[in-house]
Design an enzyme around this catalytic site. Structure first.
Site, mmCIF file in Angstrom:
data_model
loop_
_atom_site.group_PDB
_atom_site.id
_atom_site.type_symbol
_atom_site.label_atom_id
_atom_site.label_comp_id
_atom_site.label_asym_id
_atom_site.label_seq_id
_atom_site.Cartn_x
_atom_site.Cartn_y
_atom_site.Cartn_z
ATOM 1 C CG LEU A 210 4.645 4.602 -6.206
ATOM 2 C CD1 LEU A 210 5.057 3.578 -7.259
ATOM 3 C CD2 LEU A 210 5.802 4.858 -5.241
ATOM 4 C CG ASP B 45 -1.905 4.853 3.601
ATOM 5 O OD1 ASP B 45 -1.821 5.153 2.396
ATOM 6 O OD2 ASP B 45 -2.881 5.171 4.309
ATOM 7 C CG ASN C 162 -4.896 8.201 -4.338
ATOM 8 O OD1 ASN C 162 -3.877 7.544 -4.546
ATOM 9 N ND2 ASN C 162 -5.084 8.854 -3.215
ATOM 10 C CG HIS D 269 -1.980 1.025 1.210
ATOM 11 N ND1 HIS D 269 -3.262 0.781 1.626
ATOM 12 C CD2 HIS D 269 -1.970 2.328 0.818
ATOM 13 C CE1 HIS D 269 -3.994 1.879 1.492
ATOM 14 N NE2 HIS D 269 -3.217 2.839 1.017
ATOM 15 C CG HIS E 34 -5.811 2.725 5.545
ATOM 16 N ND1 HIS E 34 -7.171 2.700 5.731
ATOM 17 C CD2 HIS E 34 -5.613 3.339 4.349
ATOM 18 C CE1 HIS E 34 -7.766 3.283 4.692
ATOM 19 N NE2 HIS E 34 -6.835 3.668 3.842
HETATM 20 O O1 DOR Z 1 -3.822 9.807 4.805
HETATM 21 C C1 DOR Z 1 -4.111 9.357 3.702
HETATM 22 N N1 DOR Z 1 -3.497 9.786 2.582
HETATM 23 N N2 DOR Z 1 -5.074 8.431 3.601
HETATM 24 C C2 DOR Z 1 -5.544 8.013 2.420
HETATM 25 O O2 DOR Z 1 -6.420 7.175 2.404
HETATM 26 C C3 DOR Z 1 -5.046 8.606 1.168
HETATM 27 C C4 DOR Z 1 -3.679 9.121 1.329
HETATM 28 C C5 DOR Z 1 -3.229 10.001 0.205
HETATM 29 O O3 DOR Z 1 -3.430 9.657 -0.959
HETATM 30 O O4 DOR Z 1 -2.601 11.037 0.483
#
Ligand code: DOR
Length: 428
Positions: free
Chosen positions: A68, A310, A99, A65, A237
């Site tokens: 990039l 994450d 995303n 997870h 997460h």
């Molecule tokens: O804190 C986060 N940042 N949680 C997420 O689910 C997305 C991520 C991000 O893309 O910055």
């Protein structure tokens, strides 16, 4: 060039191995492992021999997870900088979330990511495609197309799939292609306006809270949908006790659900926010001490299968601003390993348990042939000096992100060598 790695403590949870010995890497694969390996004089010229006495040699770490940011937000991170950070952190494989801009919701973007990783990357990149077009939660992506292009899972990570109907269909449909759905579990109505964990600390700080139920109700929903559809679900997460409890119950019922947590959920609590430092702002938010303890219990009993960072790089434009306007996210690739080792030093996990959560467990969830030191497997391996004591320094990181909440932390255990598919990708 072949590699003979001598006298390491070889820890390979997938093969139940924990013994001191030598590992031979040849033609990009694990060629042999034994207490003592010799190479004949005729081969010595083509073999680099390293004495790793005092070090651990583990399968190349897998982070299932990460963000990039390429394509679209290259000022925050690129595939080159993010995978360089990964290699420095001991990772030989990362799965990247969709995303980006544009969103990875079609074969062309999946192929672009794989091509850029091939051209510029320092580790293997496994793209995760979106569940819904443009992450809008309405229309499902062409699952067969993204799977054929190389996507290993589907997720709208960064946002939940709010429609239970879409989640149902995605679980049903993706299972035909043997792809897991990775759930970003968050009820947007319960979370609306929230800046941090709901509770006494938020009240003192005057910040609107996000209740643990915002996560747990969606974990419960998705576990029920996975049970009903027979689809493969992975919860991203996990941050709180309620989610751990619900996942534990679902697993006991035989539901096909796996789960990950991140290092910040077992090392930090909401108390870190007392100075309104946006580096601690993350979604889901840092929770209470009780939640942190439940996360550790979930790691011990296997409710939480994997640890993923994450890794969410942001620039100072998104972070050095008012708390309520700041972006959620923390970088994690270059701090993860010593934080995971804290679970060993405090007696929570055994070395094999901890290493499994960043190697064979994520490999199994994503159905990938990595994360093991099996003879014949791709030679992905990470060498760790378990006794190195040092201070985490964000200035030394390869990531472009400026948002490391662990900068300045005294830690123990350091990556000294990362080998991906037989190639040295990082060495200290
Ligand atoms: O804190 C986060 N940042 N949680 C997420 O689910 C997305 C991520 C991000 O893309 O910055």
């Amino acid at each position: 060039m072949d590699l003979l790695l001598r006298n390491a403590r070889v820890i390979d949870p997938a093969n139940d191995r924990d013994q001191t010995g030598d590992v031979l890497v040849s033609a990009g694969r694990i060629a042999d492992i034994a207490p003592r390996l010799e190479v004949g004089p005729e081969r010595l010229a083509s073999v680099t021999v390293l004495d790793l006495t005092g070090n651990w040699l583990v399968p190349g770490l897998i982070d299932m997870h990460v963000h990039l940011r390429e394509p679209g937000d290259e000022y925050k991170e690129t595939i080159a900088s993010g995978t360089a950070a990964a290699a420095a952190g001991g990772f030989t494989t990362v799965a990247c979330m969709p995303n980006t801009k544009p969103v990875n919701d079609c074969a062309a973007v999946t192929q672009f990511i794989l091509r850029r990783a091939e051209e510029t990357g320092s580790c293997r990149v496994l793209p995760v495609a979106a569940v819904s077009r443009n992450l809008e939660g309405r229309q499902m992506v062409e699952v067969g197309d993204v799977r054929d292009a190389g996507a290993v899972a589907l997720s709208d990570d960064g946002r939940p799939v709010m429609s239970a109907q879409l989640m149902r269909r995605a679980l049903e449909y993706a299972s035909r292609f043997d792809l897991p759905i990775i759930s970003h579990a968050e009820d947007l109505e319960l979370a609306r306006g929230g800046q941090m964990n709901e509770g006494a600390v938020a009240t003192q700080l005057g910040l609107h809270g996000i209740p643990t139920a915002a996560e747990a109700v969606m974990v419960a929903r998705d576990c029920l949908l996975a049970e009903w559809t027979g689809g493969r679900l992975h919860i991203a997460h996990v941050s709180c006790a309620d989610s751990v409890r619900i996942i534990r119950t679902a697993k006991a019922r035989g539901v096909s659900v796996s789960a990950e947590t991140a290092p910040h959920y077992f090392t930090l609590t909401e108390d870190a926010l007392v100075d309104y430092d946006t580096v601690y702002k993350v979604n889901p938010p840092l929770r209470s001490r009780k939640d942190l303890e439940a996360i550790k219990e979930g790691l011990v009993d296997g409710t939480l299968d994997a640890i993923a960072t994450d890794h969410a790089p942001h620039s100072s434009v998104e972070k050095d601003i008012e708390f309520d306007a700041a972006a959620n996210g923390m970088i994690g690739l270059e701090s993860a390993l010593p934080l995971i080792l804290e679970l060993l030093w405090d007696g929570t996990l055994t070395p094999a348990q901890a290493i499994a959560k960043v190697t064979v467990q994520p490999a199994r969830i994503l159905r990938q042939p990595y994360g093991t030191l099996t003879i014949g497997a791709p030679a992905d391996l990470t060498v760790i000096d378990p006794d190195a004591r040092y201070t985490l320094d964000q200035a030394s990181f390869r990531s472009k992100g400026c948002n490391c909440p662990f900068h300045g932390r005294e830690v123990r255990g350091r990556v000294v060598l990362t080998v991906g598919a037989g190639r040295v990708r990082f060495s200290r």
